[in-house]
Motif scaffolding. Structure first.
Motif, short mmCIF file in Angstrom:
data_model
loop_
_atom_site.label_atom_id
_atom_site.label_comp_id
_atom_site.label_asym_id
_atom_site.label_seq_id
_atom_site.Cartn_x
_atom_site.Cartn_y
_atom_site.Cartn_z
N VAL A 1 -72.74 7.69 -53.04
CA VAL A 1 -71.44 7.69 -53.71
C VAL A 1 -71.04 9.15 -53.93
O VAL A 1 -71.81 9.92 -54.51
CB VAL A 1 -71.48 6.96 -55.05
N TYR A 2 -69.88 9.54 -53.47
CA TYR A 2 -69.39 10.89 -53.68
C TYR A 2 -68.74 10.99 -55.06
O TYR A 2 -67.93 10.15 -55.44
CB TYR A 2 -68.39 11.29 -52.60
N GLU A 3 -69.09 12.04 -55.79
CA GLU A 3 -68.53 12.26 -57.11
C GLU A 3 -67.93 13.67 -57.17
O GLU A 3 -68.42 14.59 -56.49
CB GLU A 3 -69.60 12.13 -58.20
N PRO A 4 -66.89 13.87 -57.97
CA PRO A 4 -66.31 15.22 -58.10
C PRO A 4 -67.27 16.17 -58.78
O PRO A 4 -68.18 15.74 -59.51
CB PRO A 4 -65.05 14.98 -58.94
N PHE A 5 -67.08 17.46 -58.55
CA PHE A 5 -67.91 18.46 -59.22
C PHE A 5 -67.67 18.44 -60.73
O PHE A 5 -68.60 18.53 -61.51
CB PHE A 5 -67.61 19.86 -58.69
N GLY A 6 -66.41 18.38 -61.12
CA GLY A 6 -66.04 18.44 -62.54
C GLY A 6 -64.86 19.35 -62.72
O GLY A 6 -63.73 18.97 -62.42
N VAL A 7 -65.10 20.58 -63.17
CA VAL A 7 -64.04 21.56 -63.37
C VAL A 7 -64.13 22.61 -62.25
O VAL A 7 -65.14 23.30 -62.13
CB VAL A 7 -64.15 22.25 -64.74
N SER A 8 -63.09 22.70 -61.46
CA SER A 8 -63.04 23.66 -60.36
C SER A 8 -62.23 24.88 -60.78
O SER A 8 -61.05 24.78 -61.09
CB SER A 8 -62.40 23.02 -59.11
N ALA A 9 -62.88 26.05 -60.81
CA ALA A 9 -62.19 27.31 -61.11
C ALA A 9 -61.76 27.94 -59.79
O ALA A 9 -62.57 28.05 -58.86
CB ALA A 9 -63.12 28.25 -61.87
N GLN A 10 -60.50 28.35 -59.71
CA GLN A 10 -59.95 28.83 -58.44
C GLN A 10 -59.25 30.16 -58.66
O GLN A 10 -58.29 30.24 -59.44
CB GLN A 10 -59.00 27.78 -57.87
N ILE A 11 -59.71 31.19 -57.98
CA ILE A 11 -59.15 32.54 -58.11
C ILE A 11 -58.44 32.88 -56.80
O ILE A 11 -59.07 32.96 -55.75
CB ILE A 11 -60.27 33.56 -58.43
N MET A 12 -57.13 33.05 -56.88
CA MET A 12 -56.28 33.01 -55.70
C MET A 12 -55.64 34.36 -55.36
O MET A 12 -55.48 35.22 -56.22
CB MET A 12 -55.17 31.97 -55.93
N PRO A 13 -55.23 34.53 -54.08
CA PRO A 13 -54.66 35.79 -53.60
C PRO A 13 -53.13 35.78 -53.64
O PRO A 13 -52.50 34.81 -54.08
CB PRO A 13 -55.15 35.84 -52.15
N ALA A 14 -52.53 36.88 -53.13
CA ALA A 14 -51.08 37.04 -53.18
C ALA A 14 -50.38 36.79 -51.86
O ALA A 14 -49.17 36.60 -51.84
CB ALA A 14 -50.74 38.46 -53.65
N HIS A 15 -51.11 36.80 -50.73
CA HIS A 15 -50.40 36.84 -49.45
C HIS A 15 -49.75 35.51 -49.07
O HIS A 15 -48.76 35.49 -48.33
CB HIS A 15 -51.31 37.36 -48.33
N TYR A 16 -50.28 34.39 -49.57
CA TYR A 16 -49.62 33.08 -49.43
C TYR A 16 -49.63 32.44 -50.81
O TYR A 16 -50.49 31.61 -51.11
CB TYR A 16 -50.35 32.21 -48.41
N PRO A 17 -48.69 32.82 -51.68
CA PRO A 17 -48.76 32.45 -53.10
C PRO A 17 -48.45 31.00 -53.41
O PRO A 17 -48.54 30.61 -54.57
CB PRO A 17 -47.74 33.39 -53.75
N VAL A 18 -48.09 30.20 -52.41
CA VAL A 18 -47.93 28.76 -52.60
C VAL A 18 -48.88 28.00 -51.67
O VAL A 18 -49.59 27.10 -52.11
CB VAL A 18 -46.48 28.31 -52.36
N TYR A 19 -48.94 28.36 -50.41
CA TYR A 19 -49.73 27.60 -49.45
C TYR A 19 -51.22 27.61 -49.76
O TYR A 19 -51.86 26.56 -49.84
CB TYR A 19 -49.49 28.11 -48.03
N ILE A 20 -51.82 28.79 -49.93
CA ILE A 20 -53.27 28.84 -50.17
C ILE A 20 -53.61 28.17 -51.49
O ILE A 20 -54.63 27.47 -51.60
CB ILE A 20 -53.78 30.29 -50.11
N LEU A 21 -52.77 28.32 -52.49
CA LEU A 21 -53.01 27.65 -53.77
C LEU A 21 -52.93 26.13 -53.59
O LEU A 21 -53.73 25.39 -54.17
CB LEU A 21 -52.00 28.12 -54.81
N SER A 22 -51.98 25.69 -52.77
CA SER A 22 -51.84 24.25 -52.52
C SER A 22 -53.07 23.71 -51.80
O SER A 22 -53.53 22.60 -52.08
CB SER A 22 -50.59 23.99 -51.67
N ARG A 23 -53.59 24.49 -50.89
CA ARG A 23 -54.73 24.06 -50.08
C ARG A 23 -55.95 23.76 -50.94
O ARG A 23 -56.64 22.76 -50.73
CB ARG A 23 -55.05 25.17 -49.06
N THR A 24 -56.23 24.61 -51.93
CA THR A 24 -57.40 24.38 -52.78
C THR A 24 -57.11 23.35 -53.87
O THR A 24 -57.97 22.54 -54.21
CB THR A 24 -57.88 25.70 -53.41
N LEU A 25 -55.89 23.39 -54.40
CA LEU A 25 -55.53 22.47 -55.49
C LEU A 25 -55.51 21.03 -55.01
O LEU A 25 -56.06 20.13 -55.67
CB LEU A 25 -54.16 22.87 -56.05
#
Length: 330
Positions: free
Chosen positions: A142-166
């Motif tokens: 059974v796959y379970e989520p990690f819990g709380v995912s901390a994500q530190i993001m860059p500036a060059h794609y300020p919507v796309y890369i954030l969307s990809r991880t989120l």
């Protein structure tokens, strides 16, 4: 073409509410002229503790993980729809604060919409599997989520890369605490508004701008379970050092040195359009850019000369002055 952002001050999104930053605020500059576009709230360690605490609460109470996967998926698709509904405002925000031409910002928004649509559909496909055994045993995963995912993001794609991880983290049922870049923090507000509009539980997502010191506090926080970092290798080393004591599973992306090979019989006319895209898309700020061209010595002078001509032919100016959908130089 002169356009301005819709507001002069942009708060952070922490634990389901838009709020001021404990570290005050700072001016975000237009890279095309150096002028201040607007002021952005700056989070401090107290803000981060609150964001992580609320993300932990959401995870442990099951407010997100206990939802039917189809419901999580539907909310993710609503995030994408919100970006689509606000397409012009989002792409103009990206261009004004990050600098890329409007036609590139348009593609970035469309990629982000596609990401939320894709992982919204995938939320219902995160299945375990059964493992054959004998008559007395039944094995399964059974796959379970990690819990709380901390994500530190860059500036060059300020919507796309954030969307990809989120999108990936939320599809699996993780809570997300995201730190944006100080160079382009405003565009992420559209993601925060989209998450709020889509109906995610308050605290499931926090998106804020913070300096390196506060970012270090996030990476070393004892209540996070997973870490995502996209940026330079120097910053990655510092982030991983901060996270080391917690033995966190992590995803780190620090770019590449993608080589292009030009052989003795290579076509210069076929090479130049690819070089224009590979070198100058997003001003060369993307992970698989054509960072190196390895040329056969017999063609070296020709390739260098034509590449110089290519560079000199490009128009440089404020991205907001590009002709949007009709401007296609690549």
């Amino acid at each position: 073409m002169t356009r301005q952002l819709s507001q002069n001050y942009w708060p952070n999104f922490v634990a389901g509410t838009f709020r001021h930053g404990g570290a005050g605020k700072f001016g975000v500059r237009d890279p095309s002229n150096g002028n201040t576009l607007a002021e952005q709230a700056l989070a401090d360690a107290v803000d981060i503790n609150h964001a992580v605490s609320e993300a932990r609460r959401v995870y442990e109470t099951g407010a997100l993980t206990n939802l039917h996967p189809g419901e999580r998926g539907a909310m993710l698709r609503k995030v994408g729809q919100f970006l689509e509904d606000n397409f012009d405002a989002v792409r103009e925000t990206i261009t004004l604060e990050q600098g890329k031409p409007l036609f590139e910002a348009s593609k970035e928004v469309r990629f982000a919409v596609a990401i939320f649509d894709y992982f919204g559909s995938m939320a219902q496909s995160l299945e375990g599997r059964s493992v054959p055994g004998d008559a007395s045993r039944f094995d399964f995963t059974v796959y379970e989520p990690f819990g709380v995912s901390a994500q530190i993001m860059p500036a060059h794609y300020p919507v796309y890369i954030l969307s990809r991880t989120l999108a990936v983290a939320l599809a699996a049922g993780n809570s997300c605490v995201m730190k944006t870049s100080e160079l382009a923090p405003i565009s992420a507000t559209w993601l925060a508004r989209a998450v709020e509009s889509a109906g995610f539980p308050a605290g499931a997502v926090s998106i804020f701008c913070a300096d390196r010191e506060a970012g270090a506090a996030l990476a070393s926080h004892s209540d996070i379970n997973h870490l995502v970092f996209v940026g330079t290798k120097e910053a990655a080393a510092a982030v991983l050092a901060n996270a080391a004591n917690n033995y966190l599973p992590n995803i780190v992306e620090v770019g590449g040195t993608s080589p292009t090979l030009f052989f003795e019989d290579g076509s210069i006319d076929a090479f130049l359009p690819e070089a224009r895209l590979g070198l100058y898309l997003n001003a060369g700020q993307f992970c698989c850019a054509m960072y190196r061209v390895i040329v056969h010595e017999s063609r070296y002078e020709e390739v260098v000369g034509r590449s110089v001509e290519l560079a000199e032919s490009l128009k440089v100016g404020p991205g907001i002055e590009s002709d949007g959908e009709d401007f296609q130089p690549y």
